[in-house]
Scaffold this active site. Structure first.
Site, PDB file in Angstrom:
ATOM      1  N   ARG A  54      52.090  48.184  44.708  1.00  0.00           N
ATOM      2  CA  ARG A  54      50.977  47.234  44.057  1.00  0.00           C
ATOM      3  C   ARG A  54      51.587  45.854  43.539  1.00  0.00           C
ATOM      4  O   ARG A  54      51.048  44.791  44.072  1.00  0.00           O
ATOM      5  CB  ARG A  54      50.254  47.832  43.085  1.00  0.00           C
ATOM      6  N   TYR A 107      31.110  26.193  42.694  1.00  0.00           N
ATOM      7  CA  TYR A 107      31.154  27.501  43.512  1.00  0.00           C
ATOM      8  C   TYR A 107      30.134  28.372  42.901  1.00  0.00           C
ATOM      9  O   TYR A 107      30.334  28.907  41.745  1.00  0.00           O
ATOM     10  CB  TYR A 107      32.393  28.135  43.862  1.00  0.00           C
ATOM     11  N   ASP A 180      39.970  24.499  40.372  1.00  0.00           N
ATOM     12  CA  ASP A 180      39.750  25.135  41.764  1.00  0.00           C
ATOM     13  C   ASP A 180      39.909  24.209  42.661  1.00  0.00           C
ATOM     14  O   ASP A 180      39.088  22.921  42.986  1.00  0.00           O
ATOM     15  CB  ASP A 180      38.231  25.722  41.730  1.00  0.00           C
ATOM     16  N   LYS A 205      39.746  30.351  52.681  1.00  0.00           N
ATOM     17  CA  LYS A 205      39.049  28.831  53.233  1.00  0.00           C
ATOM     18  C   LYS A 205      40.250  28.133  54.113  1.00  0.00           C
ATOM     19  O   LYS A 205      40.695  28.789  54.962  1.00  0.00           O
ATOM     20  CB  LYS A 205      38.601  28.222  52.190  1.00  0.00           C
TER      21      LYS A 205
HETATM   22  C1  LIG Z   1      34.775  30.710  48.586  1.00  0.00           C
HETATM   23  C2  LIG Z   1      35.089  30.081  47.429  1.00  0.00           C
HETATM   24  C3  LIG Z   1      35.452  30.732  46.192  1.00  0.00           C
HETATM   25  C4  LIG Z   1      35.632  32.447  46.174  1.00  0.00           C
HETATM   26  O1  LIG Z   1      36.310  32.675  47.174  1.00  0.00           O
HETATM   27  P1  LIG Z   1      36.339  34.212  47.846  1.00  0.00           P
HETATM   28  O2  LIG Z   1      37.561  34.374  48.419  1.00  0.00           O
HETATM   29  O3  LIG Z   1      35.264  34.173  48.689  1.00  0.00           O
HETATM   30  O4  LIG Z   1      36.250  35.314  46.772  1.00  0.00           O
HETATM   31  C5  LIG Z   1      35.662  29.959  44.976  1.00  0.00           C
HETATM   32  N1  LIG Z   1      35.865  28.639  44.825  1.00  0.00           N
HETATM   33  C6  LIG Z   1      35.479  28.075  45.960  1.00  0.00           C
HETATM   34  C7  LIG Z   1      35.299  26.573  45.954  1.00  0.00           C
HETATM   35  C8  LIG Z   1      35.057  28.425  47.267  1.00  0.00           C
HETATM   36  O5  LIG Z   1      34.660  27.988  48.484  1.00  0.00           O
END
Ligand SMILES: *Cc1c(COP(=O)(O)O)cnc(C)c1O
Length: 384
Positions: A54, A107, A180, A205
């Site tokens: 883990r 987001y 972020d 992404k």
């Molecule tokens: C997709 C996304 C998230 C969340 O990511 P997941 O892998 O889908 O949980 C958070 N912030 C942004 C800007 C995103 O595009």
């Protein structure tokens, strides 16, 4: 865990996933480690540094080393089972009663989590337009605000927040700044070098880039108590990334530089051509001089302005929904950052209370021929 060699550029180090070679076979691609447990020494110690699957996996650590190098993260990087798992680990490291200031435009799923779960745990959350530094300054409460959370460029208006200024405001109040940086990627923005304490990525992404892995990541400027708390939350809570996903993510990061460069170039070309389109009222892209965040973006972004843009249509919401229904090459789907271009009517997925205008289409530019992407969208816009 900074880069092992300052002699080579980040692009070179990423292309070779730090240049690791399997010591047994001399393979240029490291094997995927799948073991859940490791042999103990005769005296019961774990001199290998690997105790249990883990918290300890070599494939995950290799991918983390690549990301830490790209983000110039002295504390290192941590991979999680999703972007949301990475983001929520940061908030879980706070204490009941702590106050958070977060970007109003961000987001959507994280915004809803903050409004429901975070407040249920006794965290106070205020949302402000963080591109307005006076509003941010007025929202932080010295001594009580422990975290400022910004997203830049932020979904889906691509609002730009000045990271260096936000870091100054957060630090003056005794708070940490988390960014972020999913849509910027480490190629366009280096938040830690601008004063941020923590960088978060939905590695799902552009970091992975091939729409085949759900993953999240954090990178830390310093291994302080707050960072250690996050490390322990992941270790105990168990929101870890599996070794196959970590391997795919590492493979994706090897081509990050060329993908983001090509995608940003296409996005810029699309933004310019769509600005002159009769069916488009407004193009939201930080690379355009008329975008409200352009000057700050030009200062804090490098190698282009990213692959995300949005358009608002002259004929309103119904035309936006129809346009998304009539494209062929663009794929009508949520998410972003993959090699395939995606189009989405955001207001209908975000639902009531969204700050997203109803006439808006969000575009994630992939790696297709930009002339094809324009032609497909142009035909759909004209027929809608
Ligand atoms: C997709 C996304 C998230 C969340 O990511 P997941 O892998 O889908 O949980 C958070 N912030 C942004 C800007 C995103 O595009």
């Amino acid at each position: 865990m900074s880069s092992p060699s300052s002699r080579w550029s980040k692009r070179s180090l990423a292309a070779q996933a730090m240049g690791h070679v399997d010591p047994v076979t001399k393979a240029v691609v490291m094997p995927i480690h799948v073991a859940t447990t490791y042999i103990r020494d005769e005296d019961n110690a774990y001199s290998s540094g690997y105790v249990y699957g883990r918290p300890d996996n070599a494939t995950t650590r290799e991918a983390e080393a690549v990301l830490a190098m790209l983000e110039e993260a002295e504390a290192g990087a941590l991979l999680f089972s999703s972007g949301m798992a990475a983001a929520t680990a940061v908030f879980q490291a706070l204490n009941p009663g702590d106050h958070i200031v977060a970007s109003k435009v961000m987001y959507w799923a994280l915004r809803s989590w903050l409004m429901t779960e975070a407040t249920r745990w006794g965290l106070g959350v205020d949302f402000v337009e963080t591109d307005d530094l006076d509003a941010l300054r007025a929202a932080v409460m010295p001594g009580r605000t422990k975290l400022v959370w910004i997203e830049t460029p932020s979904n889906p208006l691509w609002t730009i927040t000045d990271i260096a200024a936000a870091a100054e405001i957060a630090h003056a109040a005794g708070a940490q700044l988390a960014v972020d940086s999913t849509t910027a990627s480490p190629i366009h923005t280096r938040p830690l070098s601008l004063g941020a304490d923590i960088v978060m990525h939905a590695a799902t992404k552009v970091l992975n880039g091939h729409s085949d892995v759900i993953a999240g990541a954090l990178a830390g400027r310093k291994a302080d108590d707050f960072w250690q708390k996050i490390v322990s939350i992941r270790k105990m809570g168990g929101a870890v990334l599996g070794p196959f996903e970590a391997y795919l993510l590492m493979r994706g990061m090897r081509t990050l530089h060329v993908r983001t460069a090509a995608q940003a170039k296409s996005a810029m070309a699309l933004a310019e051509r769509l600005s002159a389109h009769p069916k488009v009222a407004r193009v939201l892209y930080p690379g355009l001089p008329q975008h409200p965040g352009h000057d700050v973006a030009a200062r804090q972004m490098e190698n282009g302005f990213g692959y995300m843009l949005s358009i608002q249509l002259t004929d309103g919401e119904a035309a936006a929904v129809k346009t998304a229904a009539r494209v062929g090459l663009w794929k009508r789907a949520t998410s972003l950052g993959g090699v395939e271009s995606l189009i989405e009517h955001r207001a209908s997925i975000e639902g009531p209370g969204t700050p997203c205008p109803p006439d808006l289409l969000r575009l994630s530019t992939g790696l297709e021929d930009p002339d094809d992407l324009f032609a497909d969208l142009d035909a759909a816009l004209r027929s809608a």
